[in-house]
Design an enzyme around this catalytic site. Structure first.
Site, mmCIF file in Angstrom:
data_model
loop_
_atom_site.group_PDB
_atom_site.id
_atom_site.type_symbol
_atom_site.label_atom_id
_atom_site.label_comp_id
_atom_site.label_asym_id
_atom_site.label_seq_id
_atom_site.Cartn_x
_atom_site.Cartn_y
_atom_site.Cartn_z
ATOM 1 N N ARG A 131 -8.333 5.190 -13.368
ATOM 2 C CA ARG A 131 -8.135 5.635 -11.987
ATOM 3 C C ARG A 131 -8.740 7.011 -11.688
ATOM 4 O O ARG A 131 -9.246 7.222 -10.585
ATOM 5 C CB ARG A 131 -6.655 5.622 -11.622
ATOM 6 C CG ARG A 131 -6.057 4.210 -11.595
ATOM 7 C CD ARG A 131 -4.660 4.198 -10.984
ATOM 8 N NE ARG A 131 -4.710 4.516 -9.579
ATOM 9 C CZ ARG A 131 -4.324 5.667 -9.051
ATOM 10 N NH1 ARG A 131 -3.857 6.650 -9.833
ATOM 11 N NH2 ARG A 131 -4.401 5.885 -7.763
ATOM 12 N N ARG A 144 2.340 -0.774 -6.255
ATOM 13 C CA ARG A 144 2.442 0.527 -6.920
ATOM 14 C C ARG A 144 3.836 1.138 -6.810
ATOM 15 O O ARG A 144 4.374 1.674 -7.784
ATOM 16 C CB ARG A 144 1.409 1.463 -6.284
ATOM 17 C CG ARG A 144 1.338 2.845 -6.870
ATOM 18 C CD ARG A 144 0.534 3.773 -5.970
ATOM 19 N NE ARG A 144 -0.587 3.122 -5.343
ATOM 20 C CZ ARG A 144 -1.813 3.077 -5.829
ATOM 21 N NH1 ARG A 144 -2.061 3.673 -6.989
ATOM 22 N NH2 ARG A 144 -2.782 2.479 -5.175
ATOM 23 N N TYR A 202 -1.510 -0.020 -12.069
ATOM 24 C CA TYR A 202 -2.979 0.039 -12.129
ATOM 25 C C TYR A 202 -3.503 0.787 -13.344
ATOM 26 O O TYR A 202 -4.570 1.369 -13.307
ATOM 27 C CB TYR A 202 -3.539 0.659 -10.837
ATOM 28 C CG TYR A 202 -3.202 -0.151 -9.626
ATOM 29 C CD1 TYR A 202 -3.818 -1.376 -9.391
ATOM 30 C CD2 TYR A 202 -2.244 0.287 -8.713
ATOM 31 C CE1 TYR A 202 -3.499 -2.144 -8.294
ATOM 32 C CE2 TYR A 202 -1.916 -0.477 -7.613
ATOM 33 C CZ TYR A 202 -2.543 -1.690 -7.410
ATOM 34 O OH TYR A 202 -2.210 -2.462 -6.322
ATOM 35 N N CYS A 209 -17.139 7.555 -24.976
ATOM 36 C CA CYS A 209 -18.467 8.170 -24.951
ATOM 37 C C CYS A 209 -18.975 8.317 -23.526
ATOM 38 O O CYS A 209 -20.009 7.748 -23.147
ATOM 39 C CB CYS A 209 -19.441 7.348 -25.791
ATOM 40 S SG CYS A 209 -18.967 7.276 -27.529
ATOM 41 N N GLY A 242 0.782 -1.231 0.000
ATOM 42 C CA GLY A 242 0.000 0.000 0.000
ATOM 43 C C GLY A 242 0.807 1.271 0.000
ATOM 44 O O GLY A 242 0.226 2.367 0.058
ATOM 45 N N TYR A 278 -11.001 6.587 -8.486
ATOM 46 C CA TYR A 278 -10.398 7.037 -7.223
ATOM 47 C C TYR A 278 -10.142 8.539 -7.159
ATOM 48 O O TYR A 278 -9.430 8.995 -6.274
ATOM 49 C CB TYR A 278 -9.057 6.317 -7.006
ATOM 50 C CG TYR A 278 -9.111 4.831 -7.158
ATOM 51 C CD1 TYR A 278 -10.020 4.064 -6.432
ATOM 52 C CD2 TYR A 278 -8.251 4.171 -8.035
ATOM 53 C CE1 TYR A 278 -10.065 2.687 -6.573
ATOM 54 C CE2 TYR A 278 -8.292 2.789 -8.180
ATOM 55 C CZ TYR A 278 -9.208 2.059 -7.443
ATOM 56 O OH TYR A 278 -9.244 0.698 -7.589
ATOM 57 N N GLU A 320 4.322 -6.695 0.744
ATOM 58 C CA GLU A 320 3.713 -6.938 -0.565
ATOM 59 C C GLU A 320 3.450 -5.625 -1.310
ATOM 60 O O GLU A 320 2.318 -5.277 -1.627
ATOM 61 C CB GLU A 320 2.403 -7.711 -0.390
ATOM 62 C CG GLU A 320 2.604 -9.085 0.218
ATOM 63 C CD GLU A 320 1.299 -9.750 0.622
ATOM 64 O OE1 GLU A 320 1.333 -10.937 0.966
ATOM 65 O OE2 GLU A 320 0.241 -9.074 0.604
ATOM 66 N N PRO A 321 4.493 -4.864 -1.617
ATOM 67 C CA PRO A 321 4.304 -3.603 -2.351
ATOM 68 C C PRO A 321 3.987 -3.855 -3.813
ATOM 69 O O PRO A 321 4.455 -4.818 -4.411
ATOM 70 C CB PRO A 321 5.663 -2.911 -2.194
ATOM 71 C CG PRO A 321 6.629 -4.061 -2.092
ATOM 72 C CD PRO A 321 5.906 -5.141 -1.332
#
Length: 419
Positions: free
Chosen positions: A317, A281, A377, A348, A236, A321, A278-279
């Site tokens: 994204r 990004r 991502y 569209c 994270g 987000y 567990e990285p």
């Protein structure tokens, strides 16, 4: 703004280069949209995180960028992979990762995934009350239990995972019962797993979670006589997507997590665990840029719309987000940035907007735009909305570019249709 770009970025004669290759040359060779990944940047982040965790383990969050070449590159740096589907497991296996390099996740694991994990000897993170029985029946030998400890991370609500009521993990009482049941089934329960959310910009939520995790393990020792050998602290760690973002370096957060966990376990009267991270990004995000070709330019009284040949089908994204990005005119970097514009996608949807406001040299049809910090991502979440084929990807280093994902074609889209 160049601080958001890969480490190998340079500008010369108005031309943006990544890994010694001009963006304009990449566009000619591979078309747009194009995801460009810098090998040196990925390696540097991998080495920094491995150093931060000391004698622990680092597993790449494959969901950030499931790509065989990238997984193989990370494996060469001693980085394993966490996978959450048969597809992600297949990517990892094709990259050469074995069972000891893998951690299998998922809040609703199919029995076939459990069987595949068992066949390669990968540990499984138990995430539901009935998973100890299902994992044992599938032949899984090693497991961790994911516990949700009720800490709200300061991030977008869609990417919080450690709060009460999360779909992920089990609250302490149920997690303790899962440990007990897994032991009864003969599983080697190696340890515990937590994850508080993604795109974390500080350490507060993770620090509180780690302290609670040590207390949970102490309660398992007292009630079950079981002590975790592994503390998997998830990932994270955030990155900067926009010049205004303030985010610490991931290696700093990783080192703080490892140190805090070791200390918290000792203070709880527990032996120091092996730390797993567990990285996702932070390993690949800054390494990537996306190149787009400008099409229409509409100067309206309210705003100027600059449309590109991609959008929410290659980077959803901003819609999912509220993610903020910026852009650079890749072949006009020496010209004054004299106009505020909004970058729209080609789809569209009125909401198909990549960037609300950005300063650029007065845009015109045919310009090449580079959007940084898109290594994570984007390809992973890409879709075929409006029947648009997904983009190609290249890995650059030392003046050369290697195609690591070919551009989809219309024929690819039609191949799965049944008439």
């Amino acid at each position: 703004m160049l601080d958001l770009f890969p480490d190998s970025t340079s500008v010369d004669g108005g031309q943006l280069s990544i890994g010694g290759v001009r963006a304009s040359e990449l566009e000619v060779a591979h078309g747009t949209p194009l995801v460009v990944l810098c090998e040196e940047t990925i390696q540097a982040r991998a080495r920094a995180l491995r150093q931060a965790v000391g004698d622990g383990r680092v597993f790449f969050g494959t969901k950030a960028l499931p790509n065989v070449a990238v997984l193989r590159l990370l494996l060469s740096e001693g980085i394993g992979a966490d996978v959450a589907s048969s597809g992600e497991l297949a990517f990892a296996r094709n990259a050469g990762l074995g069972g000891g390099d893998l951690v299998v996740h998922g809040n609703n694991k199919a029995e076939v995934l459990l069987a595949e994990a068992a066949s390669v000897g990968a540990p499984v993170v138990l995430d539901a009350p009935d998973e100890p029985a299902l994992a044992a029946a599938a032949g899984v030998r090693q497991a961790l239990v994911r516990v949700t400890l009720g800490v709200d991370a300061d991030t977008h609500e869609a990417i919080r995972t450690g709060h009460h009521g999360s779909k992920f993990g089990l609250p302490p009482d149920q997690a303790r019962a899962a440990v007990s049941e897994a032991l009864d089934f003969g599983l080697d329960v190696m340890g515990v797993h937590v994850h508080v959310g993604s795109q974390l910009a500080d350490f507060d939520a993770q620090a509180e979670t780690i302290v609670r995790l040590a207390a949970f393990v102490a309660s398992c020792r007292d009630e079950l006589g079981w002590v975790a050998r592994v503390a998997d602290l998830g990932g994270g760690f955030g990155i900067r997507h926009h010049p205004a973002d303030e985010v610490p370096e991931a290696a700093e957060l990783a080192a703080s997590a490892a140190t805090t966990a070791r200390l918290a376990f000792v203070e709880a009267g527990l032996p120091q665990p092996e730390i797993w991270l567990e990285p996702g990004r932070c390993l690949v995000g800054r390494a990537g840029i996306t190149l787009y070709r400008v099409g229409s330019v509409k100067r309206l009284p309210e705003r100027t719309w600059v449309a590109v040949d991609g959008g929410m089908s290659d980077n959803p994204r901003p819609q999912l987000y509220d993610a903020r990005y910026t852009a650079l005119s890749a072949a006009r970097t020496d010209e004054p940035v004299d106009e505020v514009v909004s970058i729209a996608g080609m789809h569209c949807e009125s909401g198909d907007v990549l960037i609300d406001d950005v300063m650029l040299p007065s845009p015109r049809r045919g310009d090449l735009l580079a959007v940084p910090a898109t290594g994570a991502y984007t390809l992973a979440m890409a879709s075929n909305y409006n029947g648009v084929p997904r983009p190609a990807a290249v890995l650059v280093r030392g003046g050369s570019a290697r195609l690591i994902r070919r551009r989809e074609t219309i024929e690819d889209l039609l191949r799965v249709e049944v008439e």
